[in-house]
Design an enzyme around this catalytic site. Structure first.
Site, mmCIF file in Angstrom:
data_model
loop_
_atom_site.group_PDB
_atom_site.id
_atom_site.type_symbol
_atom_site.label_atom_id
_atom_site.label_comp_id
_atom_site.label_asym_id
_atom_site.label_seq_id
_atom_site.Cartn_x
_atom_site.Cartn_y
_atom_site.Cartn_z
ATOM 1 N N PRO A 7 64.537 80.045 20.843
ATOM 2 C CA PRO A 7 63.378 80.443 20.045
ATOM 3 C C PRO A 7 62.171 80.603 20.964
ATOM 4 O O PRO A 7 61.902 79.727 21.784
ATOM 5 C CB PRO A 7 63.182 79.263 19.089
ATOM 6 N N MET A 8 61.474 81.727 20.859
ATOM 7 C CA MET A 8 60.294 81.948 21.704
ATOM 8 C C MET A 8 59.196 82.555 20.840
ATOM 9 O O MET A 8 59.221 83.743 20.501
ATOM 10 C CB MET A 8 60.627 82.864 22.878
ATOM 11 N N GLU A 9 58.251 81.704 20.451
ATOM 12 C CA GLU A 9 57.161 82.116 19.569
ATOM 13 C C GLU A 9 56.392 83.293 20.177
ATOM 14 O O GLU A 9 56.012 83.272 21.344
ATOM 15 C CB GLU A 9 56.212 80.938 19.336
ATOM 16 N N GLN A 68 64.464 77.165 12.698
ATOM 17 C CA GLN A 68 63.754 76.027 13.281
ATOM 18 C C GLN A 68 62.510 75.667 12.475
ATOM 19 O O GLN A 68 61.728 76.537 12.101
ATOM 20 C CB GLN A 68 63.351 76.341 14.722
ATOM 21 N N CYS A 98 57.608 72.506 21.617
ATOM 22 C CA CYS A 98 56.598 73.547 21.800
ATOM 23 C C CYS A 98 55.409 73.000 22.591
ATOM 24 O O CYS A 98 54.806 71.992 22.207
ATOM 25 C CB CYS A 98 56.119 74.090 20.459
ATOM 26 N N LYS A 139 65.376 70.251 19.398
ATOM 27 C CA LYS A 139 65.050 70.653 20.761
ATOM 28 C C LYS A 139 63.850 69.829 21.227
ATOM 29 O O LYS A 139 62.882 69.650 20.483
ATOM 30 C CB LYS A 139 64.722 72.140 20.834
ATOM 31 N N ASN A 199 68.400 73.799 29.096
ATOM 32 C CA ASN A 199 67.503 74.933 28.897
ATOM 33 C C ASN A 199 66.420 74.915 29.967
ATOM 34 O O ASN A 199 65.945 73.853 30.354
ATOM 35 C CB ASN A 199 66.891 74.851 27.493
ATOM 36 N N GLY A 200 66.057 76.104 30.431
ATOM 37 C CA GLY A 200 64.923 76.215 31.331
ATOM 38 C C GLY A 200 65.236 76.890 32.650
ATOM 39 O O GLY A 200 66.111 76.442 33.397
ATOM 40 N N GLY A 223 66.423 81.898 27.473
ATOM 41 C CA GLY A 223 65.215 82.420 26.847
ATOM 42 C C GLY A 223 64.714 83.646 27.569
ATOM 43 O O GLY A 223 65.228 84.748 27.404
#
Length: 322
Positions: A7-9, A68, A98, A139, A199-200, A223
């Site tokens: 998920p990437m706002e 989410q 976030c 997450k 992740n990352g 992502g």
């Protein structure tokens, strides 16, 4: 080995999820967060973030989509989770990662990593509120300002009933600056009985392999690397890289869906945003980006980018988001 799409706002919404899952390799998607703050949200609010709820909670390519939630009130989170569960998402994910200042200032996202007890309360409340068959995941980051409470937070989330945990291998303070500290993940993975997903900072197949080797995690969430290289998941899974000849045709349906779902003044920005990522790998994307870099009129963007591209097929026509 499962590959998750992050998920990437403000970037990876349902439109881009559609495009990125068309090339294959992605097993699970997670939506941008639905902000829960003191009220019971109407169905249309969930559907705006996750229109896939109207089609079996899957992208057009058939990839399951988890929705989410972000918030800090256990009761309100539980009530909204119950309402969401009635819409049959592929799972409910909880955002404790976030790093946005506005979100953290309003006691959401990564700032909750300073309150492990509250993490547990939120997860437990959501778990109790939804059917036992509904997957509840979460997450988190390695911490807020430092990594000293990462195990405490991970234990709190797992003890609350989360069935999977994605860990972005940086603190809130570290933001998105390289590197990601994959070496911090084995301690979390070994401490929990639930799957931990790394992740990352995974941009290439080599990054993917090193992330798995260092973290010990079987599964990885992608992502920005997927936004820049839409064929990354497929390349990892099958060794098949996606060249520009496969990616360029995605620009047309992407643009058409953006036009249906976005106000005209924001439409050029959405295309520029994706091209800015794509040009990291594909020189052709940089050429298009430079062509429209200062253009603000959607009609001019249409002419400059798509004048020589084929018209969209009927199958690519998007439904307007309710």
């Amino acid at each position: 080995m499962r590959i998750y799409l992050a998920p990437m706002e403000g970037l990876l919404d349902h439109i881009l999820r559609d495009m990125l899952t068309r090339l294959g390799g992605v097993d699970i998607c997670v939506t941008e967060f639905v902000r829960v703050s003191g009220t019971l949200l109407p169905n249309r609010f969930f559907q705006r973030i996750a229109p896939e709820l109207l089609s079996g909670s899957r992208t057009p390519a058939g990839v399951p989509v988890r929705v989410q939630l972000l918030g800090s009130d256990p009761v309100c989170m539980a009530e909204n989770a119950a309402k969401l569960a009635a819409m049959n998402p592929a799972g409910i994910d909880l955002n404790f990662g976030c790093p946005a200042k506005t979100v953290n200032r309003h006691r959401g996202g990564a700032v909750l990593l300073t309150e492990p007890e509250l993490l547990h309360e939120i997860v437990a409340a959501v778990r109790r509120a939804v059917p036992s068959s509904m997957l509840v995941t979460a997450k988190m980051r390695l911490g807020y300002e430092d990594k000293s409470r990462k195990l405490e937070c991970a234990h709190a989330i797992a003890a609350g009933g989360a069935q999977e945990l994605v860990v972005h291998a940086r603190t809130k303070t570290e933001g998105y600056r390289p590197p990601a500290f994959w070496e911090e993940l084995p301690a979390i993975r070994e401490a929990l009985a639930i799957p931990v997903i790394a992740n990352g900072e995974v941009w290439t197949p080599d990054d993917f392999a090193r992330c798995r080797a260092v973290s010990g995690c079987d599964d990885v969430m992608l992502g920005r690397g997927m936004v820049a290289d839409p064929g990354l998941a497929r390349s990892v899974k099958r060794g098949e890289r996606a060249g520009w000849a496969e990616i360029e045709p995605l620009l047309r349906p992407f643009w058409d869906k953006v036009q249906l779902a976005t106000l005209p003044k924001y439409q050029p920005g959405r295309l520029k945003q994706w091209l800015a990522y794509l040009r990291r790998i594909h020189p052709q994307a940089d050429e298009l980006f430079q062509r429209i870099r200062t253009v603000t009129d959607p009609r001019e963007v249409e002419r400059l980018v798509f004048g020589q591209l084929p018209a969209p097929r009927a199958a690519d026509e998007a439904e307007r988001v309710v």
